[in-house]
Design a protein around this motif. Structure first.
Motif, PDB file in Angstrom:
ATOM      1  N   LEU A  73       0.706  -1.045  -0.192  1.00 45.98           N
ATOM      2  CA  LEU A  73       0.044   0.057   0.062  1.00 45.98           C
ATOM      3  C   LEU A  73       0.949   0.987  -0.011  1.00 45.98           C
ATOM      4  CD1 LEU A  73      -2.775  -0.726   2.717  1.00 45.98           C
ATOM      5  CD2 LEU A  73      -2.713  -1.063   0.218  1.00 45.98           C
ATOM      6  N   VAL A  74       0.539   2.381  -0.390  1.00 40.59           N
ATOM      7  CA  VAL A  74       0.919   3.881  -0.355  1.00 40.59           C
ATOM      8  C   VAL A  74       0.069   4.645   0.445  1.00 40.59           C
ATOM      9  CG1 VAL A  74       1.495   5.704  -1.716  1.00 40.59           C
ATOM     10  CG2 VAL A  74       1.879   3.573  -2.820  1.00 40.59           C
ATOM     11  N   HIS A  75       0.745   5.212   1.431  1.00 41.80           N
ATOM     12  CA  HIS A  75      -0.033   6.060   2.570  1.00 41.80           C
ATOM     13  C   HIS A  75      -0.022   7.365   1.772  1.00 41.80           C
ATOM     14  CE1 HIS A  75      -0.098   8.655   6.059  1.00 41.80           C
ATOM     15  NE2 HIS A  75      -1.147   7.715   6.390  1.00 41.80           N
ATOM     16  N   VAL A  76      -1.176   8.206   1.899  1.00 41.75           N
ATOM     17  CA  VAL A  76      -1.402   9.428   1.397  1.00 41.75           C
ATOM     18  C   VAL A  76      -2.060  10.106   2.519  1.00 41.75           C
ATOM     19  CG1 VAL A  76      -2.547  10.934  -0.221  1.00 41.75           C
ATOM     20  CG2 VAL A  76      -2.034   8.967  -1.072  1.00 41.75           C
ATOM     21  N   PRO A  77      -1.217  11.143   3.193  1.00 45.48           N
ATOM     22  CA  PRO A  77      -1.793  11.779   4.379  1.00 45.48           C
ATOM     23  C   PRO A  77      -2.804  12.605   4.212  1.00 45.48           C
ATOM     24  CG  PRO A  77       0.720  12.352   3.996  1.00 45.48           C
ATOM     25  CD  PRO A  77      -0.009  11.521   3.019  1.00 45.48           C
ATOM     26  N   GLY A  78      -3.660  12.901   5.151  1.00 44.65           N
ATOM     27  CA  GLY A  78      -4.969  13.580   5.030  1.00 44.65           C
ATOM     28  C   GLY A  78      -4.427  15.187   4.651  1.00 44.65           C
TER      29      GLY A  78
END
Length: 189
Positions: A73-78
């Protein structure tokens, strides 16, 4: 009365149906999508529900399947890419980005989310997505997720309406928009 018709249809070849291209987007089951009833997580949706799209309308989900994916997975911050909260997407998912002025004629392009690694806090994770869902649509769509992120539901192969950039082209576009042309790609994705 006794005509010879036994070979009249010998040269006809049967027509085989060509399968329609599979148009889908793979998301985490906890991703929020805008529906006609409000925001709902992917795991609460079912075939027949409609989700908001870039063109201002709603597209019907034709099927929901569980993909077999080992992609981290790739985490995209809020707050990044107009998201209201953090989101995790499969690395091979495509999202929409606005292009720099006069770089391409399209209003948005589709880029692999893993190409954003290192940009504004976007980072790959060490985890695979065990709770992924693949949403299928009749037509190519850009669907809204987490309040403002546009996820590209596109055919797996073939032409798409929105230009699909490769990893390298997406990295070049990001470098161009940051004024860092000529810099090496130092992010491992």
């Amino acid at each position: 009365m006794f005509l010879n018709h036994d070979t009249a249809f010998a040269d006809i070849t049967p027509v085989t149906e060509t399968a329609a291209p599979q148009i889908s987007a793979t998301l985490s089951a906890h991703t929020l999508l805008e529906t006609e009833r409000g925001w709902a997580s992917v795991d609460a949706l079912q075939a027949g529900d409609c989700v908001a799209t870039l063109d201002g309308g709603f597209a019907q989900i034709t099927a929901i399947t569980t993909p077999r994916s080992n992609t981290p997975l790739v985490h995209v911050p809020g707050g990044v890419l107009s998201t209201c909260s953090d989101i995790a997407l499969p690395g091979d998912a495509h999202i929409a980005l606005h292009t720099p002025a006069r770089w391409i004629d399209a209003p948005v392009v589709s880029v692999p989310v893993k190409a954003l690694s290192g940009w504004r806090g976007v980072r790959p994770t060490l985890f695979n997505g065990p709770d992924l869902a693949q949403l299928h649509f009749a037509d190519e769509e850009m669907i809204y997720a987490q309040s403002g992120l546009l996820i590209h539901a596109a055919p797996a192969t073939g032409e798409t309406f929105f230009p699909k950039l490769s990893y390298g082209d997406a990295r070049a576009m990001l470098a161009l928009s940051a004024g860092k042309m000529g810099q090496p790609d130092t992010v491992a994705a």
